[in-house]
Design an enzyme around this catalytic site. Structure first.
Site, PDB file in Angstrom:
ATOM      1  N   ARG A 179       0.736  -1.026   0.185  1.00  0.00           N
ATOM      2  CA  ARG A 179       0.173   0.015   0.091  1.00  0.00           C
ATOM      3  C   ARG A 179       0.973   1.101  -0.354  1.00  0.00           C
ATOM      4  O   ARG A 179      -0.086   1.883  -0.844  1.00  0.00           O
ATOM      5  CB  ARG A 179      -0.731  -0.234   1.631  1.00  0.00           C
TER       6      ARG A 179
ATOM      7  N   HIS B 253       0.364   3.950  -3.276  1.00  0.00           N
ATOM      8  CA  HIS B 253       0.470   5.822  -1.998  1.00  0.00           C
ATOM      9  C   HIS B 253       0.902   6.940  -2.342  1.00  0.00           C
ATOM     10  O   HIS B 253       1.230   7.651  -3.316  1.00  0.00           O
ATOM     11  CB  HIS B 253      -0.224   5.484  -0.905  1.00  0.00           C
TER      12      HIS B 253
ATOM     13  N   VAL C 112       0.936  10.019  -6.234  1.00  0.00           N
ATOM     14  CA  VAL C 112       1.653  11.617  -5.381  1.00  0.00           C
ATOM     15  C   VAL C 112       2.167  11.747  -6.799  1.00  0.00           C
ATOM     16  O   VAL C 112       3.519  12.032  -5.751  1.00  0.00           O
ATOM     17  CB  VAL C 112       1.004  11.280  -4.074  1.00  0.00           C
TER      18      VAL C 112
ATOM     19  N   GLY D 292       4.010  10.647  -8.735  1.00  0.00           N
ATOM     20  CA  GLY D 292       4.537   9.508  -8.945  1.00  0.00           C
ATOM     21  C   GLY D 292       5.431   8.891  -8.139  1.00  0.00           C
ATOM     22  O   GLY D 292       5.323   9.287  -6.728  1.00  0.00           O
TER      23      GLY D 292
ATOM     24  N   ASP E 138       8.190   8.859  -5.762  1.00  0.00           N
ATOM     25  CA  ASP E 138       9.659   9.596  -5.570  1.00  0.00           C
ATOM     26  C   ASP E 138       9.585   9.416  -4.263  1.00  0.00           C
ATOM     27  O   ASP E 138      10.660  10.090  -3.490  1.00  0.00           O
ATOM     28  CB  ASP E 138       9.234  10.396  -6.066  1.00  0.00           C
TER      29      ASP E 138
ATOM     30  N   SER F 219       7.804  10.222  -1.806  1.00  0.00           N
ATOM     31  CA  SER F 219       7.207  11.229  -1.178  1.00  0.00           C
ATOM     32  C   SER F 219       6.457  11.218  -0.165  1.00  0.00           C
ATOM     33  O   SER F 219       6.491  11.336   1.493  1.00  0.00           O
ATOM     34  CB  SER F 219       6.673  12.364  -2.255  1.00  0.00           C
TER      35      SER F 219
ATOM     36  N   GLU G 165       2.933  13.924   2.603  1.00  0.00           N
ATOM     37  CA  GLU G 165       1.444  13.124   2.840  1.00  0.00           C
ATOM     38  C   GLU G 165       0.900  12.361   4.117  1.00  0.00           C
ATOM     39  O   GLU G 165      -0.023  11.309   3.606  1.00  0.00           O
ATOM     40  CB  GLU G 165       2.380  12.508   2.024  1.00  0.00           C
TER      41      GLU G 165
ATOM     42  N   ASN H  89      -3.656   8.090   4.241  1.00  0.00           N
ATOM     43  CA  ASN H  89      -2.950   7.701   4.859  1.00  0.00           C
ATOM     44  C   ASN H  89      -3.176   8.091   7.126  1.00  0.00           C
ATOM     45  O   ASN H  89      -2.408   7.002   7.312  1.00  0.00           O
ATOM     46  CB  ASN H  89      -2.028   8.361   4.471  1.00  0.00           C
TER      47      ASN H  89
ATOM     48  N   PRO I  88      -7.291   6.947  -4.374  1.00  0.00           N
ATOM     49  CA  PRO I  88      -8.721   6.679  -4.970  1.00  0.00           C
ATOM     50  C   PRO I  88      -9.162   6.501  -3.517  1.00  0.00           C
ATOM     51  O   PRO I  88      -8.903   5.793  -2.943  1.00  0.00           O
ATOM     52  CB  PRO I  88      -8.229   6.117  -5.671  1.00  0.00           C
TER      53      PRO I  88
ATOM     54  N   HIS J 106      -5.756  -5.960  -2.745  1.00  0.00           N
ATOM     55  CA  HIS J 106      -6.426  -5.891  -1.735  1.00  0.00           C
ATOM     56  C   HIS J 106      -7.001  -7.753  -0.910  1.00  0.00           C
ATOM     57  O   HIS J 106      -7.646  -7.294  -0.345  1.00  0.00           O
ATOM     58  CB  HIS J 106      -8.698  -5.366  -1.809  1.00  0.00           C
ATOM     59  N   THR J 107      -6.837  -7.942  -2.184  1.00  0.00           N
ATOM     60  CA  THR J 107      -6.029  -9.751  -1.568  1.00  0.00           C
ATOM     61  C   THR J 107      -6.226  -9.415  -0.191  1.00  0.00           C
ATOM     62  O   THR J 107      -5.769 -11.126   0.360  1.00  0.00           O
ATOM     63  CB  THR J 107      -6.197 -10.983  -2.684  1.00  0.00           C
TER      64      THR J 107
ATOM     65  N   THR K  68      -9.534 -14.269   3.893  1.00  0.00           N
ATOM     66  CA  THR K  68      -7.381 -14.367   3.899  1.00  0.00           C
ATOM     67  C   THR K  68      -6.214 -13.369   3.641  1.00  0.00           C
ATOM     68  O   THR K  68      -6.190 -13.235   3.205  1.00  0.00           O
ATOM     69  CB  THR K  68      -7.153 -15.666   2.858  1.00  0.00           C
TER      70      THR K  68
END
Length: 317
Positions: free
Chosen positions: A61, A65, A69, A71, A73, A75, A87, A93, A163, A193-194, A240
């Protein structure tokens, strides 16, 4: 002959650009300067996931994330300064993004084995995401390397461009399109999201007010997510949450998507058929997930003399 060679070279560069890949990123970037970099990242990630399997989803994740934002990088790793707000404080976050301590551990170990800080925090995020997926039973892929680290961060862009779990399908498609990712990328990457969990406040409306949800599933989730309070209580994104498998997509087909944005992928729209394919075909999902991860990892990287190689992932040099 010279002009022909130039033409072929230009054509290759054009094709790389068209495919969304940065020609300056390549999987062998550290082979000469620090051949132990990637094995070290794999070892530390493996140890972290062995200690807490949930960490694999958290590291995946972080990379996601980060890339959405401005690219890939790193950040997302920067703490607030007088010049910008971290961020980490953005809505997607705050009190949920985690694994920063593992990234710091990787950075320390990699710099030690390399003898100097030659590996960027952005590349560490990308490789750690891949190694986390592999550690939890998912596919592997060649991570293109050579990213450099940003010298700033944007809480506002994080709030606007990551998103939202409340998005409908058209908004999700547009969010991914803004990053150069298509509908197949959207469905494949949502399969991340598995792994992992979500907080009650993000799916409360779904389990109490939405109709495209299995009643027994809604009842089950309400047990730990009351109508008032309990917003930070966690529930698994599928049953799971520490295994990379197709259960997430099977849940969508049976109206057991936890988040509104999850179920939006299987709700009578253009993504239904791909969700159904992935729900019964682990090979197809794995292949497309790996391809989309490579594509996402190539969003606007800083290369060459842009950015820097941070000494500490939390702050600008």
């Amino acid at each position: 002959m010279g002009s022909y060679s130039f033409y072929i070279g230009a054509l290759i560069m054009f094709n790389l650009a068209f495919m969304g890949f940065s020609a300056s990123l390549n999987p062998y970037f550290y082979n000469k300067v620090c051949p132990q970099a990637l094995p070290t990242i794999k070892r530390v990630v493996g140890d972290a996931v062995k200690q807490e399997r949930r960490m694999g989803g958290s590291l995946l994740r972080l990379h996601f994330h980060d890339c959405f934002v401005n690219g890939c990088d790193a950040s997302i790793l920067l703490d607030s300064t007088s010049a910008f707000t971290s961020e980490k404080n953005a809505l997607p976050n705050a009190n949920s993004a985690r694994g920063f301590d593992v990234i710091d551990r990787i950075k320390s170990e990699v710099d030690r084995v390399c003898g100097s800080p030659v590996v960027s925090c952005a590349d560490i995020l990308a490789v750690a995401a891949r190694d986390s997926v592999v550690a939890l039973g998912g596919p592997t892929w060649e991570v293109r390397l050579g990213r450099r680290d940003s010298t700033t961060a944007s809480e506002t862009t994080a709030n606007n461009d990551i998103p939202s779990p409340f998005m409908d399908l058209p908004a999700l498609i547009n969010s991914f399109k803004k990053q150069g990712l298509n509908v197949k990328d959207l469905v494949a990457l949502s399969g991340g999201h598995t792994l992992g969990f979500s907080q009650c406040g993000l799916f409360k409306n779904r389990i109490y007010n939405e109709t495209n949800i299995d009643p027994n599933f809604a009842h089950q989730r309400r047990a730990t997510c009351p109508p008032n309070g309990g917003d930070s209580n966690r529930a698994p994104l599928d049953h799971t949450p520490a295994f990379f498998d197709t259960k997430y997509f099977r849940n969508l087909v049976t109206k057991k998507g936890l988040l509104h944005s999850d179920q939006a992928l299987f709700n009578g729209g253009q993504t239904d058929s791909l969700v159904k394919t992935y729900s019964t075909n682990f090979g197809a999902f794995s292949k497309d997930f790996a391809s989309s991860m490579i594509k996402m990892g190539n969003i606007k990287p800083l290369t060459g003399k842009s950015g820097q190689i941070r000494l500490d992932c939390k702050k600008v040099n």
